[in-house]
Structure formats: C-alpha cells, structure tokens
Motif scaffolding. Structure first.
Motif, PDB file in Angstrom:
ATOM      1  N   LEU A 166      60.216  53.375 -24.156  1.00 28.65           N
ATOM      2  CA  LEU A 166      59.073  54.032 -23.522  1.00 28.65           C
ATOM      3  C   LEU A 166      59.155  53.920 -22.005  1.00 28.65           C
ATOM      4  O   LEU A 166      59.302  52.820 -21.458  1.00 28.65           O
ATOM      5  CB  LEU A 166      57.770  53.381 -24.007  1.00 28.65           C
ATOM      6  CG  LEU A 166      56.499  53.787 -23.262  1.00 28.65           C
ATOM      7  CD1 LEU A 166      56.175  55.257 -23.492  1.00 28.65           C
ATOM      8  CD2 LEU A 166      55.332  52.912 -23.675  1.00 28.65           C
ATOM      9  N   HIS A 187      51.762  64.904 -26.723  1.00 27.85           N
ATOM     10  CA  HIS A 187      51.173  63.601 -26.373  1.00 27.85           C
ATOM     11  C   HIS A 187      49.678  63.752 -26.073  1.00 27.85           C
ATOM     12  O   HIS A 187      49.125  63.024 -25.262  1.00 27.85           O
ATOM     13  CB  HIS A 187      51.912  63.005 -25.174  1.00 27.85           C
ATOM     14  CG  HIS A 187      51.622  61.550 -24.914  1.00 27.85           C
ATOM     15  ND1 HIS A 187      51.668  60.583 -25.905  1.00 27.85           N
ATOM     16  CD2 HIS A 187      51.293  60.892 -23.768  1.00 27.85           C
ATOM     17  CE1 HIS A 187      51.382  59.410 -25.377  1.00 27.85           C
ATOM     18  NE2 HIS A 187      51.139  59.562 -24.082  1.00 27.85           N
ATOM     19  N   ARG A 192      53.453  61.897 -30.345  1.00 30.49           N
ATOM     20  CA  ARG A 192      53.273  60.501 -29.940  1.00 30.49           C
ATOM     21  C   ARG A 192      51.817  60.355 -29.500  1.00 30.49           C
ATOM     22  O   ARG A 192      51.398  60.939 -28.493  1.00 30.49           O
ATOM     23  CB  ARG A 192      54.208  60.101 -28.806  1.00 30.49           C
ATOM     24  CG  ARG A 192      53.948  58.666 -28.306  1.00 30.49           C
ATOM     25  CD  ARG A 192      54.979  58.217 -27.294  1.00 30.49           C
ATOM     26  NE  ARG A 192      56.236  57.855 -27.943  1.00 30.49           N
ATOM     27  CZ  ARG A 192      57.362  57.568 -27.289  1.00 30.49           C
ATOM     28  NH1 ARG A 192      57.390  57.635 -25.956  1.00 30.49           N
ATOM     29  NH2 ARG A 192      58.450  57.237 -27.947  1.00 30.49           N
ATOM     30  N   HIS A 248      44.843  62.621 -23.187  1.00 27.18           N
ATOM     31  CA  HIS A 248      45.171  61.219 -23.401  1.00 27.18           C
ATOM     32  C   HIS A 248      44.008  60.339 -23.849  1.00 27.18           C
ATOM     33  O   HIS A 248      43.859  59.199 -23.375  1.00 27.18           O
ATOM     34  CB  HIS A 248      45.794  60.635 -22.125  1.00 27.18           C
ATOM     35  CG  HIS A 248      46.779  59.540 -22.373  1.00 27.18           C
ATOM     36  ND1 HIS A 248      46.423  58.201 -22.400  1.00 27.18           N
ATOM     37  CD2 HIS A 248      48.113  59.558 -22.597  1.00 27.18           C
ATOM     38  CE1 HIS A 248      47.496  57.462 -22.625  1.00 27.18           C
ATOM     39  NE2 HIS A 248      48.539  58.257 -22.753  1.00 27.18           N
ATOM     40  N   THR A 259      62.539  57.851 -23.508  1.00 27.31           N
ATOM     41  CA  THR A 259      61.409  58.759 -23.693  1.00 27.31           C
ATOM     42  C   THR A 259      60.412  58.581 -22.553  1.00 27.31           C
ATOM     43  O   THR A 259      60.174  57.463 -22.099  1.00 27.31           O
ATOM     44  CB  THR A 259      60.709  58.514 -25.049  1.00 27.31           C
ATOM     45  OG1 THR A 259      60.076  57.228 -25.060  1.00 27.31           O
ATOM     46  CG2 THR A 259      61.715  58.582 -26.198  1.00 27.31           C
ATOM     47  N   HIS A 303      57.837  56.403 -18.153  1.00 25.58           N
ATOM     48  CA  HIS A 303      56.876  57.396 -17.665  1.00 25.58           C
ATOM     49  C   HIS A 303      57.443  58.110 -16.443  1.00 25.58           C
ATOM     50  O   HIS A 303      57.868  57.446 -15.491  1.00 25.58           O
ATOM     51  CB  HIS A 303      55.551  56.715 -17.292  1.00 25.58           C
ATOM     52  CG  HIS A 303      54.901  56.003 -18.442  1.00 25.58           C
ATOM     53  ND1 HIS A 303      55.267  54.724 -18.796  1.00 25.58           N
ATOM     54  CD2 HIS A 303      53.945  56.400 -19.311  1.00 25.58           C
ATOM     55  CE1 HIS A 303      54.535  54.350 -19.854  1.00 25.58           C
ATOM     56  NE2 HIS A 303      53.723  55.349 -20.183  1.00 25.58           N
ATOM     57  N   PHE A 340      57.292  63.382 -23.950  1.00 23.31           N
ATOM     58  CA  PHE A 340      56.043  63.577 -24.679  1.00 23.31           C
ATOM     59  C   PHE A 340      54.985  64.007 -23.661  1.00 23.31           C
ATOM     60  O   PHE A 340      54.571  63.224 -22.806  1.00 23.31           O
ATOM     61  CB  PHE A 340      55.657  62.296 -25.416  1.00 23.31           C
ATOM     62  CG  PHE A 340      56.549  62.037 -26.601  1.00 23.31           C
ATOM     63  CD1 PHE A 340      56.341  62.694 -27.805  1.00 23.31           C
ATOM     64  CD2 PHE A 340      57.622  61.159 -26.506  1.00 23.31           C
ATOM     65  CE1 PHE A 340      57.166  62.477 -28.897  1.00 23.31           C
ATOM     66  CE2 PHE A 340      58.460  60.933 -27.586  1.00 23.31           C
ATOM     67  CZ  PHE A 340      58.233  61.600 -28.781  1.00 23.31           C
ATOM     68  N   ASP A 375      56.533  59.495 -21.222  1.00 21.89           N
ATOM     69  CA  ASP A 375      55.188  59.899 -21.632  1.00 21.89           C
ATOM     70  C   ASP A 375      54.353  60.404 -20.456  1.00 21.89           C
ATOM     71  O   ASP A 375      54.647  60.134 -19.294  1.00 21.89           O
ATOM     72  CB  ASP A 375      54.461  58.714 -22.260  1.00 21.89           C
ATOM     73  CG  ASP A 375      54.884  58.456 -23.690  1.00 21.89           C
ATOM     74  OD1 ASP A 375      55.901  59.027 -24.128  1.00 21.89           O
ATOM     75  OD2 ASP A 375      54.192  57.664 -24.377  1.00 21.89           O
ATOM     76  N   ASP A 376      53.282  61.119 -20.823  1.00 20.45           N
ATOM     77  CA  ASP A 376      52.185  61.487 -19.920  1.00 20.45           C
ATOM     78  C   ASP A 376      52.514  62.614 -18.954  1.00 20.45           C
ATOM     79  O   ASP A 376      51.723  62.913 -18.065  1.00 20.45           O
ATOM     80  CB  ASP A 376      51.704  60.286 -19.086  1.00 20.45           C
ATOM     81  CG  ASP A 376      51.287  59.097 -19.926  1.00 20.45           C
ATOM     82  OD1 ASP A 376      51.099  59.271 -21.143  1.00 20.45           O
ATOM     83  OD2 ASP A 376      51.145  57.998 -19.369  1.00 20.45           O
TER      84      ASP A 376
END
Length: 241
Positions: free
Chosen positions: A188, A96, A134, A100, A44, A190, A70, A46-47
């Motif tokens: 997790l 997400h 998330r 943030h 996955t 990025h 996400f 993120d960001d």
C-alpha cells in the motif's frame, strides 16, 4: 477460493481491468509475466489520482514497472488525464469509493452509491468499469463483501503498507517498503504523498536489483480464482466456518 460469507470480516488494516473499448488507446500488450516462475511484487497507490501522479507515471514508465491505482471518483472527475494515461501505459485501475467514507460505518445505499458513482466516472473517462474494489482505509465487513459481490468485484487489500501517509519521509518510506517487500506481495502506497513519488526511483531500482518484477495486482491474483465478494489477501484472524 469460495466466498466466506458465513464469517464476519472486521478488517482494520494497518493504515481491473476489463479490456477497454476499441476506441481507447492502450499500451501494446507484452508477453505476460508468469509470477509462478519469477519473483513478483505489486505496488498499489490509493486515494488518487493525486497531483503528483504524472511524475510517478514518468518514473514507472522509465523503469518499465507496472502498478495498480485505486482511484477515488472525485479525483477521477478532476484529473481525468492521469486516469487515461494510467490505462494507456498498461497499469491497472480499481475503485476506491467516491469520497473515501468508512464503509463499515455507512448505510448500504451509501456504499452502493460510492461504488456506482466512481464506476460511472471512470467509465466516462476510459470507456470501461474497473473490476477491483479496495474499500477506504482497507475496512470491510460482511455487508461490504456482499455489496462488492453485487458489483461483481473482489475486495483487494494488501500484504503490507509503506506507512508513507504517516512518515512523509523519503528515507523512511524507502526503508519500510524494502523491509516489507516479499514475493507476491501487495504494498500500500499513496500517490498524493510527494515523498513517496520522490522516493520511487530509488525504490524501483532497489526492488528490481533484488529480482522483483513490478507487476499489477491482476498478475498477482490471477491464479487465485477470486470470486465476486472475495477478500484478498485473507487477513489474519479470518475464520471460515
């Protein structure tokens, strides 16, 4: 899994897909992976979508690997082509937040707005709203769980992190990812970390060599019957009363 609303969740974690409208092109459906029969793992990111997402998508496509992204609403707005491609190539996308913030330090109205605005940006680009949330930093509490429930979304965390945001080192990211890989794991990562994208061809090859099928979070969670507002994986220390 029923909602564990009676317990306060204070998570300090170590660091969707509905069918799109017919007008939006999506990858042809392949036979679903049965994670009860084969060894599955979900990567996955993120960001994002981050500026290196295109290169990452090239790598995933080359190795027939799926992932879950996400997304932050602000980057969906500025990099919509990546979002379209993620969906078209069979990846899962999730919410997400927009910018943030720490949801556990935010007012309810702020949390709702962060989720709602991102849902709207994603729908504008691909024609549907994601069904997975998330929270930023993987931080949630009872209030976050309740609000996720209002949006009919479970809260998706991770079993382990690659620590890519911290090391920003190709070899360290490879080593950490392989060390924490496990059946039905959710890792997790990025896509804004260039070293992660650089490491991904070797990581995917190594994982596949060990027998892992790289799938989306949907494939991992579908047999868990998650309800709106549920948190998965349940973090250590959770106490359902």
């Amino acid at each position: 899994m029923s909602r564990q609303i009676s317990s306060l969740l204070a998570i300090a974690a170590v660091c969707v897909t509905l069918a799109p409208t017919p007008a939006f092109a999506q990858a042809p459906k392949k036979a679903p992976v049965d994670c009860e029969q084969v060894k599955c793992l979900a990567l996955t990111f993120d960001d994002g979508p981050g500026k290196y997402a295109g290169t990452l998508l090239d790598t995933l496509k080359k190795h027939d690997a799926k992932a879950t992204f996400f997304l932050e609403g602000q980057y969906v707005k500025s990099r919509p082509a990546f979002v379209k491609r993620m969906v078209a190539e069979g990846h899962t996308i999730g919410n997400h937040s927009y910018k943030h913030p720490d949801f556990t330090k935010s007012e309810p109205g702020t949390i709702r707005n962060e989720i709602k605005t991102t849902q709207a940006e994603i729908k504008k680009v691909v024609g549907f709203e994601p069904k997975l949330l998330r929270p930023p930093y993987g931080l949630a509490d009872l209030q976050v769980s309740e609000i996720a429930g209002e949006f009919d979304m479970p809260v998706i965390l991770w079993t382990a992190g690659s620590q890519d945001w911290n090391s920003k080192n190709v070899e360290a990211i490879k080593k950490q990812t392989m060390a924490v890989a496990q059946q039905d794991g959710i890792i997790l990562m990025h896509d804004w970390v260039k070293q992660t994208v650089d490491a991904m061809p070797a990581i995917i090859k190594s994982l596949q060599k060990k027998g892992y099928h790289l799938v989306t979070v949907d494939d991992i969670i579908k047999r868990h019957n998650l309800q709106a507002g549920d948190v998965f994986p349940v973090p250590a220390g959770w106490s359902a009363q």
